[in-house]
Design an enzyme around this catalytic site. Structure first.
Site, PDB file in Angstrom:
ATOM      1  N   ALA A  74       0.848  -1.198   0.000  1.00 10.46           N
ATOM      2  CA  ALA A  74       0.000   0.000   0.000  1.00 10.46           C
ATOM      3  C   ALA A  74       0.871   1.232   0.000  1.00 10.46           C
ATOM      4  O   ALA A  74       2.029   1.196   0.407  1.00 10.46           O
ATOM      5  CB  ALA A  74      -0.895   0.041   1.238  1.00 10.46           C
ATOM      6  N   TYR A 140      -5.893   8.374   2.356  1.00  9.04           N
ATOM      7  CA  TYR A 140      -5.283   7.112   2.801  1.00  9.04           C
ATOM      8  C   TYR A 140      -6.298   6.287   3.599  1.00  9.04           C
ATOM      9  O   TYR A 140      -6.570   5.126   3.274  1.00  9.04           O
ATOM     10  CB  TYR A 140      -4.034   7.411   3.643  1.00  9.04           C
ATOM     11  CG  TYR A 140      -3.506   6.207   4.368  1.00  9.04           C
ATOM     12  CD1 TYR A 140      -3.147   5.052   3.672  1.00  9.04           C
ATOM     13  CD2 TYR A 140      -3.372   6.206   5.760  1.00  9.04           C
ATOM     14  CE1 TYR A 140      -2.672   3.928   4.345  1.00  9.04           C
ATOM     15  CE2 TYR A 140      -2.898   5.100   6.433  1.00  9.04           C
ATOM     16  CZ  TYR A 140      -2.548   3.964   5.727  1.00  9.04           C
ATOM     17  OH  TYR A 140      -2.099   2.856   6.399  1.00  9.04           O
TER      18      TYR A 140
END
Ligand code: UDP
Length: 324
Positions: A74, A140
């Site tokens: 990620a 995020y």
């Protein structure tokens, strides 16, 4: 078990791989090496592939038969996500969808997913449990929450078993000292504080001095990276008997301000650590502290590093061994 560790060349992933091997399991690392380090992966375990290139994923699933997947790949920087949201949604959401589809084709039905305290946004309570509403305030956190939603839908639709672990602030390094946290550029608090202690890193900045906290700086719950690793293995075992999608918060249940982390680091390193107080960083909530009662109760998770000083000490050992 034979486990695919996506993002196993990164900070938390490399500690996970080591822990799996120590516990007698087999691990294969899938990583595109965009931020990870090949040197952190034990000899012979690295498969270089990219979640945004589905054919590269399918090739890895064709070469191995996995019992489960632990997914750390990620982009994970709050400030960067505010500036580059497309990149965050593409890597974190589209990349994970590609992984889930490759798993489905290969008949692999157990996933541990790296989620985050950032799904909560600005919390209403001082201790955040799993019932607390998720209202992310940055891309995020939003990207991770979208994946949690996908996992919840994939349970009934496809029989996927999943556990999303919402880490609070991962910190520390393996006490053996040969792997640790190393990002380029480094944005995380503890590495930046320790680099400042070593006279490196170009000046420590403390973001924000007017938060509604005891000293005006943000409060975070720091949890040791090896304790996160043990939770992932427990989560895989949990899925042996549990269908569907599950979420757990992982932290120590105690919050420290940025200034308290600097003070503890001064004590441990015995170095003066100078800093400059500057404006708030976009996207930072004031206080994030976990209740991990559910992980303790249902996974049997028992963090070993409960003292912030001890966590910083393991990070300090690693930072001293690094030449920046
Ligand atoms: N922080 C800071 N200076 C730094 C890095 C971080 O003051 O050089 C602050 C940041 O604003 C946040 C806390 O330290 O309040 C933890 O930030 P970090 O980036 O380590 O983790 P995050 O909470 O964003 O996941």
């Amino acid at each position: 078990m034979k486990i695919l560790v996506c993002g196993g060349a990164g900070y938390i992933g490399s500690h996970m791989v080591r822990y799996l091997l120590e516990q007698g399991h087999e691990a294969v690392v899938l990583d595109n090496l965009s931020t990870g380090h090949a040197a952190s992966v034990p000899e012979g375990l690295l498969e270089t592939a990219d979640l945004l290139v589905p054919s590269s994923l399918e090739a890895v699933f064709a070469r191995h038969r996995f019992d489960g997947v632990i997914h750390f790949c990620a982009r994970s920087l709050v400030g960067e996500s505010v500036a580059q949201p497309y990149s965050y949604y593409e890597n974190n959401v589209v990349g994970t969808l590609n992984l889930l589809q490759a798993m489905q084709k290969a008949g692999v039905s157990r996933l541990v997913f790296s989620s985050t305290a950032a799904v909560f946004g600005n919390p209403d309570t001082s201790l955040i449990d799993e019932e607390h509403p998720a209202r992310p305030i940055n891309p995020y956190g939003a990207s991770k929450l979208m994946v949690e939603r996908v996992l919840a839908d994939a349970g009934p639709a496809y029989g996927l078993r999943s556990v999303a672990l919402r880490y609070f602030n991962a910190a520390g390094a393996d006490p053996q000292g040969d792997i640790g946290e190393s990002h380029q550029p480094e944005t995380h608090l503890i590495p930046n504080v320790l680099r400042a202690a070593l006279g490196q890193g170009g000046g420590l900045k403390v973001f924000g001095s007017d938060y509604p906290t005891r000293d005006g700086t943000c409060v975070r719950d720091y949890v040791h990276v090896n304790d996160l690793a043990s939770a992932h293995l427990l989560a895989l075992q949990y899925m042996g008997s549990q269908e569907g999608a599950h979420t757990f918060n992982l932290g120590n249940g105690q919050g420290f301000t940025v200034l308290e982390v600097i003070e503890a680091s001064r004590r441990i390193t015995r170095h003066a650590i100078d800093f400059e107080q500057v404006a708030r960083r976009p996207g930072d909530p004031a206080i994030l502290v976990a209740s991990s009662e559910k992980a303790r109760r249902l996974l049997g998770w028992r963090p070993q590093f409960t003292d912030i000083g001890e966590i910083i000490e393991t990070a300090w050992r690693w930072h001293q061994s690094q030449a920046y």
